[in-house]
Design a protein around this motif. Sequence first.
Motif, PDB file in Angstrom:
ATOM      1  N   VAL A 145      -9.463  30.709  19.717  1.00 22.24           N
ATOM      2  CA  VAL A 145     -10.269  29.850  18.852  1.00 22.24           C
ATOM      3  C   VAL A 145     -10.825  28.713  19.692  1.00 22.24           C
ATOM      4  O   VAL A 145     -10.085  28.034  20.398  1.00 22.24           O
ATOM      5  N   VAL A 203     -16.749  26.624  14.877  1.00 22.05           N
ATOM      6  CA  VAL A 203     -15.467  27.167  15.325  1.00 22.05           C
ATOM      7  C   VAL A 203     -15.689  28.654  15.558  1.00 22.05           C
ATOM      8  O   VAL A 203     -16.077  29.383  14.650  1.00 22.05           O
ATOM      9  N   VAL A 257     -14.305  32.412  17.103  1.00 15.16           N
ATOM     10  CA  VAL A 257     -13.131  33.227  17.396  1.00 15.16           C
ATOM     11  C   VAL A 257     -13.576  34.372  18.302  1.00 15.16           C
ATOM     12  O   VAL A 257     -14.548  35.062  18.010  1.00 15.16           O
ATOM     13  N   LEU A 299      -6.632  27.323  11.865  1.00 17.32           N
ATOM     14  CA  LEU A 299      -6.915  28.737  12.079  1.00 17.32           C
ATOM     15  C   LEU A 299      -6.059  29.296  13.204  1.00 17.32           C
ATOM     16  O   LEU A 299      -5.500  30.394  13.100  1.00 17.32           O
ATOM     17  N   GLY A 300      -5.926  28.546  14.295  1.00 13.49           N
ATOM     18  CA  GLY A 300      -5.072  28.970  15.402  1.00 13.49           C
ATOM     19  C   GLY A 300      -3.627  29.131  14.963  1.00 13.49           C
ATOM     20  O   GLY A 300      -2.939  30.076  15.364  1.00 13.49           O
ATOM     21  N   ALA A 303     -16.341  31.262  12.668  1.00 11.23           N
ATOM     22  CA  ALA A 303     -15.460  31.161  11.508  1.00 11.23           C
ATOM     23  C   ALA A 303     -15.893  30.034  10.580  1.00 11.23           C
ATOM     24  O   ALA A 303     -15.531  30.033   9.412  1.00 11.23           O
ATOM     25  N   ALA A 345     -10.052  24.407  13.384  1.00 10.92           N
ATOM     26  CA  ALA A 345      -9.678  25.271  14.508  1.00 10.92           C
ATOM     27  C   ALA A 345      -8.165  25.268  14.714  1.00 10.92           C
ATOM     28  O   ALA A 345      -7.566  26.322  14.971  1.00 10.92           O
TER      29      ALA A 345
END
Length: 84
Positions: free
Chosen positions: A72, A8, A10, A53-54, A37, A50
Amino acid sequence: MKDVCYQVKVTQEIPFWSGDDEFDICESSGRVEEYVAGSFPSEHLARVFAEALGQKIAEGSGYVVSAFTPKVTVLMVSRSVKEI
Protein backbone atom coordinates in the motif's frame (compact mmCIF):
# COMPACT_ATOMS: atom_id res chain seq x y z
CA MET A 1 -4.80 26.70 -11.21
CA LYS A 2 -3.40 23.50 -9.73
CA ASP A 3 -5.59 20.63 -8.58
CA VAL A 4 -4.01 18.23 -6.02
CA CYS A 5 -5.34 15.03 -4.49
CA TYR A 6 -3.83 12.05 -2.70
CA GLN A 7 -4.42 8.50 -3.84
CA VAL A 8 -3.90 5.24 -2.00
CA LYS A 9 -2.57 2.63 -4.42
CA VAL A 10 -2.34 -1.13 -3.87
CA THR A 11 0.24 -3.14 -5.81
CA GLN A 12 0.43 -6.93 -5.78
CA GLU A 13 2.56 -9.42 -7.66
CA ILE A 14 0.44 -12.38 -8.75
CA PRO A 15 1.84 -15.80 -7.73
CA PHE A 16 1.84 -18.95 -9.82
CA TRP A 17 1.50 -22.30 -8.07
CA SER A 18 3.17 -25.32 -9.60
CA GLY A 19 4.24 -28.68 -8.35
CA ASP A 20 3.24 -32.28 -8.08
CA ASP A 21 1.78 -34.57 -5.42
CA GLU A 22 4.90 -34.27 -3.26
CA PHE A 23 5.01 -30.49 -2.76
CA ASP A 24 3.82 -27.18 -4.20
CA ILE A 25 6.08 -24.41 -5.43
CA CYS A 26 4.99 -20.78 -5.40
CA GLU A 27 6.68 -18.69 -8.08
CA SER A 28 6.14 -15.29 -9.63
CA SER A 29 3.83 -15.29 -12.62
CA GLY A 30 5.41 -12.06 -13.86
CA ARG A 31 2.08 -10.24 -13.57
CA VAL A 32 1.55 -7.24 -11.31
CA GLU A 33 -1.86 -5.81 -10.50
CA GLU A 34 -2.32 -2.23 -9.36
CA TYR A 35 -5.43 -0.35 -8.40
CA VAL A 36 -6.40 2.86 -6.65
CA ALA A 37 -8.18 2.03 -3.39
CA GLY A 38 -9.24 5.63 -2.71
CA SER A 39 -8.68 9.32 -3.44
CA PHE A 40 -8.55 11.98 -0.73
CA PRO A 41 -8.32 15.79 -0.55
CA SER A 42 -5.58 15.73 2.13
CA GLU A 43 -2.42 13.73 2.74
CA HIS A 44 -3.44 13.07 6.35
CA LEU A 45 -6.69 11.34 5.32
CA ALA A 46 -4.87 9.29 2.69
CA ARG A 47 -2.26 8.14 5.21
CA VAL A 48 -4.91 7.19 7.80
CA PHE A 49 -6.77 5.15 5.15
CA ALA A 50 -3.52 3.54 3.90
CA GLU A 51 -2.57 2.53 7.44
CA ALA A 52 -6.01 1.00 8.09
CA LEU A 53 -5.94 -0.82 4.74
CA GLY A 54 -2.43 -2.13 5.41
CA GLN A 55 -3.60 -3.39 8.80
CA LYS A 56 -6.60 -5.13 7.23
CA ILE A 57 -4.34 -6.80 4.63
CA ALA A 58 -1.96 -7.94 7.41
CA GLU A 59 -4.84 -9.40 9.44
CA GLY A 60 -6.19 -11.19 6.37
CA SER A 61 -2.82 -12.81 5.71
CA GLY A 62 -2.35 -13.86 9.32
CA TYR A 63 0.50 -11.31 9.64
CA VAL A 64 2.66 -13.43 7.33
CA VAL A 65 4.59 -11.25 4.89
CA SER A 66 5.89 -12.59 1.60
CA ALA A 67 6.87 -11.22 -1.79
CA PHE A 68 3.21 -11.59 -2.80
CA THR A 69 1.73 -9.53 0.05
CA PRO A 70 -0.01 -6.45 -1.40
CA LYS A 71 1.89 -3.19 -0.89
CA VAL A 72 0.00 0.00 0.00
CA THR A 73 1.42 3.39 -1.03
CA VAL A 74 0.24 6.99 -0.94
CA LEU A 75 0.65 9.10 -4.07
CA MET A 76 0.28 12.84 -4.52
CA VAL A 77 -1.44 13.51 -7.83
CA SER A 78 -1.32 17.01 -9.21
CA ARG A 79 -2.99 18.24 -12.31
CA SER A 80 -2.48 21.67 -13.76
CA VAL A 81 -5.44 23.37 -15.35
CA LYS A 82 -4.77 26.27 -17.67
CA GLU A 83 -7.53 28.36 -19.11
CA ILE A 84 -6.90 29.36 -22.74
